[in-house]
Scaffold this motif. Structure first.
Motif, PDB file in Angstrom:
ATOM      1  N   MET A   1       0.895  -1.404  -0.053  1.00  0.00           N
ATOM      2  CA  MET A   1       0.021  -0.105  -0.090  1.00  0.00           C
ATOM      3  C   MET A   1       0.828   1.131   0.103  1.00  0.00           C
ATOM      4  O   MET A   1       0.372   2.246  -0.432  1.00  0.00           O
ATOM      5  N   ASP A   2       2.072   1.009   0.693  1.00  0.00           N
ATOM      6  CA  ASP A   2       2.883   2.364   0.716  1.00  0.00           C
ATOM      7  C   ASP A   2       3.493   2.644  -0.652  1.00  0.00           C
ATOM      8  O   ASP A   2       3.752   3.783  -0.894  1.00  0.00           O
ATOM      9  N   LYS A   3       3.419   1.549  -1.597  1.00  0.00           N
ATOM     10  CA  LYS A   3       3.915   1.838  -2.784  1.00  0.00           C
ATOM     11  C   LYS A   3       3.225   2.466  -3.954  1.00  0.00           C
ATOM     12  O   LYS A   3       3.423   2.744  -5.006  1.00  0.00           O
ATOM     13  N   ILE A   4       1.665   2.484  -3.472  1.00  0.00           N
ATOM     14  CA  ILE A   4       0.667   3.077  -4.347  1.00  0.00           C
ATOM     15  C   ILE A   4       0.795   4.624  -4.300  1.00  0.00           C
ATOM     16  O   ILE A   4       0.207   5.205  -3.326  1.00  0.00           O
ATOM     17  N   LYS A   5       1.426   5.138  -5.369  1.00  0.00           N
ATOM     18  CA  LYS A   5       1.492   6.746  -5.348  1.00  0.00           C
ATOM     19  C   LYS A   5       1.358   7.055  -6.709  1.00  0.00           C
ATOM     20  O   LYS A   5       1.806   6.388  -7.562  1.00  0.00           O
ATOM     21  N   THR A   7      -0.924   6.567  -8.763  1.00  0.00           N
ATOM     22  CA  THR A   7      -1.375   5.548  -9.783  1.00  0.00           C
ATOM     23  C   THR A   7      -2.987   5.566  -9.528  1.00  0.00           C
ATOM     24  O   THR A   7      -3.669   6.144  -8.696  1.00  0.00           O
ATOM     25  N   GLN A   8      -3.692   4.868 -10.448  1.00  0.00           N
ATOM     26  CA  GLN A   8      -5.118   4.684 -10.521  1.00  0.00           C
ATOM     27  C   GLN A   8      -5.489   3.580 -10.084  1.00  0.00           C
ATOM     28  O   GLN A   8      -6.253   2.768 -10.329  1.00  0.00           O
ATOM     29  N   VAL A   9      -5.131   3.425  -8.602  1.00  0.00           N
ATOM     30  CA  VAL A   9      -5.398   2.262  -7.871  1.00  0.00           C
ATOM     31  C   VAL A   9      -5.900   2.774  -6.472  1.00  0.00           C
ATOM     32  O   VAL A   9      -5.155   3.520  -5.734  1.00  0.00           O
ATOM     33  N   LEU A  10      -6.893   2.244  -6.153  1.00  0.00           N
ATOM     34  CA  LEU A  10      -7.497   2.531  -4.755  1.00  0.00           C
ATOM     35  C   LEU A  10      -8.069   1.244  -4.168  1.00  0.00           C
ATOM     36  O   LEU A  10      -8.669   0.543  -4.554  1.00  0.00           O
ATOM     37  N   VAL A  11      -7.608   1.247  -2.775  1.00  0.00           N
ATOM     38  CA  VAL A  11      -7.719  -0.112  -2.002  1.00  0.00           C
ATOM     39  C   VAL A  11      -9.147   0.361  -0.857  1.00  0.00           C
ATOM     40  O   VAL A  11      -9.005   1.498  -0.328  1.00  0.00           O
ATOM     41  N   VAL A  12     -10.113  -0.482  -1.092  1.00  0.00           N
ATOM     42  CA  VAL A  12     -11.072  -0.329  -0.365  1.00  0.00           C
ATOM     43  C   VAL A  12     -11.246  -1.614   0.684  1.00  0.00           C
ATOM     44  O   VAL A  12     -11.231  -2.679   0.196  1.00  0.00           O
ATOM     45  N   GLY A  13     -11.214  -1.540   1.883  1.00  0.00           N
ATOM     46  CA  GLY A  13     -11.322  -2.548   2.886  1.00  0.00           C
ATOM     47  C   GLY A  13     -12.733  -2.616   3.478  1.00  0.00           C
ATOM     48  O   GLY A  13     -13.281  -1.617   3.685  1.00  0.00           O
ATOM     49  N   ALA A  14     -13.030  -3.597   3.939  1.00  0.00           N
ATOM     50  CA  ALA A  14     -14.422  -3.745   4.869  1.00  0.00           C
ATOM     51  C   ALA A  14     -14.124  -4.672   6.021  1.00  0.00           C
ATOM     52  O   ALA A  14     -13.648  -5.698   5.837  1.00  0.00           O
ATOM     53  N   THR A  15     -14.594  -4.510   7.064  1.00  0.00           N
ATOM     54  CA  THR A  15     -14.612  -5.134   8.027  1.00  0.00           C
ATOM     55  C   THR A  15     -16.052  -4.972   9.034  1.00  0.00           C
ATOM     56  O   THR A  15     -16.345  -3.984   9.078  1.00  0.00           O
ATOM     57  N   SER A  16     -16.078  -5.976  10.115  1.00  0.00           N
ATOM     58  CA  SER A  16     -17.253  -5.818  11.024  1.00  0.00           C
ATOM     59  C   SER A  16     -16.702  -5.452  12.271  1.00  0.00           C
ATOM     60  O   SER A  16     -17.413  -5.316  13.403  1.00  0.00           O
ATOM     61  N   PRO A  18     -13.706  -3.076  13.435  1.00  0.00           N
ATOM     62  CA  PRO A  18     -12.478  -2.278  13.076  1.00  0.00           C
ATOM     63  C   PRO A  18     -11.576  -2.154  14.109  1.00  0.00           C
ATOM     64  O   PRO A  18     -10.353  -2.001  14.012  1.00  0.00           O
ATOM     65  N   SER A  19     -11.779  -2.547  15.176  1.00  0.00           N
ATOM     66  CA  SER A  19     -10.864  -2.477  16.508  1.00  0.00           C
ATOM     67  C   SER A  19      -9.756  -3.753  16.267  1.00  0.00           C
ATOM     68  O   SER A  19      -8.834  -3.731  16.860  1.00  0.00           O
ATOM     69  N   SER A  20     -10.316  -4.656  15.539  1.00  0.00           N
ATOM     70  CA  SER A  20      -9.280  -5.809  15.336  1.00  0.00           C
ATOM     71  C   SER A  20      -8.272  -5.659  14.130  1.00  0.00           C
ATOM     72  O   SER A  20      -7.300  -6.173  14.015  1.00  0.00           O
ATOM     73  N   VAL A  21      -8.500  -4.509  13.510  1.00  0.00           N
ATOM     74  CA  VAL A  21      -7.728  -3.957  12.307  1.00  0.00           C
ATOM     75  C   VAL A  21      -6.154  -3.524  12.975  1.00  0.00           C
ATOM     76  O   VAL A  21      -6.045  -2.540  13.821  1.00  0.00           O
ATOM     77  N   ASN A  22      -5.269  -4.037  12.388  1.00  0.00           N
ATOM     78  CA  ASN A  22      -3.690  -3.277  12.888  1.00  0.00           C
ATOM     79  C   ASN A  22      -3.591  -1.895  12.765  1.00  0.00           C
ATOM     80  O   ASN A  22      -4.185  -1.505  11.666  1.00  0.00           O
ATOM     81  N   LEU A  25      -2.216  -0.291   9.638  1.00  0.00           N
ATOM     82  CA  LEU A  25      -3.112  -0.188   8.385  1.00  0.00           C
ATOM     83  C   LEU A  25      -4.071   1.041   8.462  1.00  0.00           C
ATOM     84  O   LEU A  25      -4.787   1.615   7.633  1.00  0.00           O
ATOM     85  N   ARG A  26      -4.483   1.420   9.872  1.00  0.00           N
ATOM     86  CA  ARG A  26      -5.407   2.705   9.904  1.00  0.00           C
ATOM     87  C   ARG A  26      -4.862   4.000   9.972  1.00  0.00           C
ATOM     88  O   ARG A  26      -5.433   4.820  10.193  1.00  0.00           O
ATOM     89  N   SER A  27      -3.616   3.914   9.758  1.00  0.00           N
ATOM     90  CA  SER A  27      -2.733   5.294   9.627  1.00  0.00           C
ATOM     91  C   SER A  27      -3.281   5.945   8.445  1.00  0.00           C
ATOM     92  O   SER A  27      -3.549   5.587   7.378  1.00  0.00           O
ATOM     93  N   LEU A  28      -2.858   7.156   8.559  1.00  0.00           N
ATOM     94  CA  LEU A  28      -3.343   8.289   7.458  1.00  0.00           C
ATOM     95  C   LEU A  28      -2.951   7.935   6.145  1.00  0.00           C
ATOM     96  O   LEU A  28      -3.306   8.541   4.873  1.00  0.00           O
ATOM     97  N   ARG A  29      -1.618   7.322   5.902  1.00  0.00           N
ATOM     98  CA  ARG A  29      -0.816   7.320   4.814  1.00  0.00           C
ATOM     99  C   ARG A  29      -1.341   5.955   3.922  1.00  0.00           C
ATOM    100  O   ARG A  29      -1.162   5.472   3.039  1.00  0.00           O
ATOM    101  N   ARG A  30      -2.491   5.075   4.734  1.00  0.00           N
ATOM    102  CA  ARG A  30      -2.742   3.666   4.207  1.00  0.00           C
ATOM    103  C   ARG A  30      -4.354   4.040   3.744  1.00  0.00           C
ATOM    104  O   ARG A  30      -4.702   4.418   3.007  1.00  0.00           O
ATOM    105  N   PHE A  31      -5.218   3.560   5.012  1.00  0.00           N
ATOM    106  CA  PHE A  31      -6.559   3.675   5.005  1.00  0.00           C
ATOM    107  C   PHE A  31      -7.084   5.227   5.489  1.00  0.00           C
ATOM    108  O   PHE A  31      -6.769   5.279   6.751  1.00  0.00           O
ATOM    109  N   LYS A  32      -6.760   6.049   4.478  1.00  0.00           N
ATOM    110  CA  LYS A  32      -7.025   7.529   4.927  1.00  0.00           C
ATOM    111  C   LYS A  32      -8.520   7.805   5.540  1.00  0.00           C
ATOM    112  O   LYS A  32      -8.411   8.566   6.414  1.00  0.00           O
TER     113      LYS A  32
END
Length: 435
Positions: A1-5, A7-16, A18-22, A25-32
């Motif tokens: 994810m850090d290499k996606i700069k 580019t026309q790539v968007l990462v969308v994640g889903a979870t029921s 969220p407190s279990s997500v590392n 990954l929830r930092s601003l430079r990844r899942f903004k």
């Protein structure tokens, strides 16, 4: 994810969860951005139900029916509504087919044993017209699925709403009225409450001697309101493992928020809401309970209902306004209420002509509602014993009715557990005059 700069790539994640997500990954430079997809409110539920109707042209259903179903499906997610709708539609199709077959049976003249050519031609034409008719979804088609489909957010801890009604409880008119207002007012007159700057109550505490219908009252309000209902015994939340009790309390509130509007009922809340002089682990559970009731995360749409026989054991912080806003003393039944309870218990029972409910109500002064129910059970058992004794001797049992003597013998055998000293302590606590 850090290499996606660039580019026309968007990462969308889903979870029921969220407190279990590392956290990395929830930092601003990844899942903004984090977007919470909440459980739909009543307006959204009605729109979802209309969307199901509009995507299938094989059936019709009125807006009024969908409005009523949307108002009854508190806490339902989109998938839950889809499951509900599909089951209702299946039931409607079965009903329509049965009605159609019954109609054909009558039109074909099978009931008379013959069928004329004119009847056959007319029936064939009408059958073709019936096949073209759309299935009509009625409100009755949703009744059975509403009992079968439960909200996803409630499935892990959901308990079936008890079928106890106000008509099953004698007396307690003031408590019934107060609870009905606390539950129904925020749902029915939201605009007026907002204009008056009146906020819904967070908690209601029922206290009083054992056997005086505190738990039955909670079950009745759950039945009459139709809200999602979570019943928890205070002792069930206590665990020998460090941190587990606190986690269990947080989980109950999380589920209730997800399925709002809902009711959390803590039976014997003194098991987890004791004073601060209790053990350290108990103090941690109490702190968690206090934080959940008025912490950072709002309790919108969640009412905490609790019952206890030991109000003096509760921590004072739990009883302040904003947590338990109303404290209701559920006292032993008076003579009129005792007669009402006797009437409920003997409603479908054959009684001898000498049974006097007024006299029984007078003789049971100081008995709790549960003890009166026990008296009625003992009197019925005496009648059964008579039947068994006579039939074992080959004699005919003619009476088959419970007598006044049966009830009076049962009163003598039933120990009155509520003492005057106990009632005095409850009254002092109610009036704030305890030492």
């Amino acid at each position: 994810m850090d290499k996606i700069k660039n580019t026309q790539v968007l990462v969308v994640g889903a979870t029921s969860n969220p407190s279990s997500v590392n956290k990395s990954l929830r930092s601003l430079r990844r899942f903004k951005y984090e977007v919470e997809v909440t459980v739909p409110d009543v307006k959204a539920r009605i729109e979802i139900l209309k969307a199901f109707r509009n995507t299938d042209a094989d059936h019709i259903v009125s807006d009024d029916v969908l409005q009523t179903v949307g108002e009854k499906t508190h806490g339902f997610a989109g998938q839950d509504l889809n499951d509900l709708y599909e089951r209702a539609l299946d039931g409607a199709c079965e009903r329509t087919n049965k009605e159609h077959q019954d109609w054909i049976h009558i039109r074909n003249g099978y009931g008379n044993g013959h069928r004329s050519p004119d009847m056959a031609s007319e029936a064939s034409q009408t059958e073709s017209e019936q096949d073209k008719e759309l299935v009509t979804l009625r409100l009755a088609d949703f009744e059975k699925p509403l009992l079968q489909v439960r909200p996803t957010a409630m499935r892990e801890i959901f308990l079936e709403t008890p079928k106890v009604r106000w008509s099953d409880i004698g007396g307690l008119a003031e408590v019934k009225q107060a609870l009905t207002e606390v539950i129904e007012r925020p749902l029915k007159i939201t605009d007026i409450m907002a204009a008056s700057n009146l906020k819904p109550q967070k908690g209601v505490l029922l206290y009083g001697p054992p056997g005086c219908s505190k738990t039955l009252t909670a079950q009745a309000i759950a039945t009459s309101s139709g809200l999602n209902f979570i019943a928890v015994k205070g002792a069930e939340l206590n665990s020998m493992y460090v941190g587990e009790s606190e986690r269990a309390v947080r989980e109950v509130f999380r589920k209730a928020r997800a399925a709002a509007p809902s009711i959390i009922f803590f039976d014997k809340i003194d098991a987890i809401g004791g004073g601060r002089d209790s053990a350290i682990r108990g103090l941690h559970v109490l702190t968690t309970l206090l934080n959940e009731m008025d912490g950072i995360e709002s309790l919108n749409g969640v009412l905490v209902l609790a019952a206890t026989n030991k109000p003096e054991a509760l921590d004072t912080a739990l009883l302040r306004p904003g947590r338990f806003d109303s404290l209701w003393y559920v006292e032993p039944p008076n003579q009129e209420t005792r007669k009402e309870i006797f009437g409920m218990q003997t409603r479908n029972v054959r009684l001898a002509g000498d049974v006097d409910l007024d006299q029984l109500a007078e003789q049971t002064e100081g008995y709790s509602g549960a003890e009166i129910v026990s008296i009625c059970q003992k009197a019925a058992q005496a009648n059964v014993r008579r039947y068994m004794a006579l039939t074992s001797e080959g004699k005919e049992f003619v009476g088959a009715a419970i007598t006044m003597a049966d009830y009076q013998a049962a009163v003598e055998k039933t120990v009155k557990r509520i003492t005057p000293d106990m009632l005095e302590l409850y009254k002092k606590w109610r009036d704030g005059t305890t030492a």
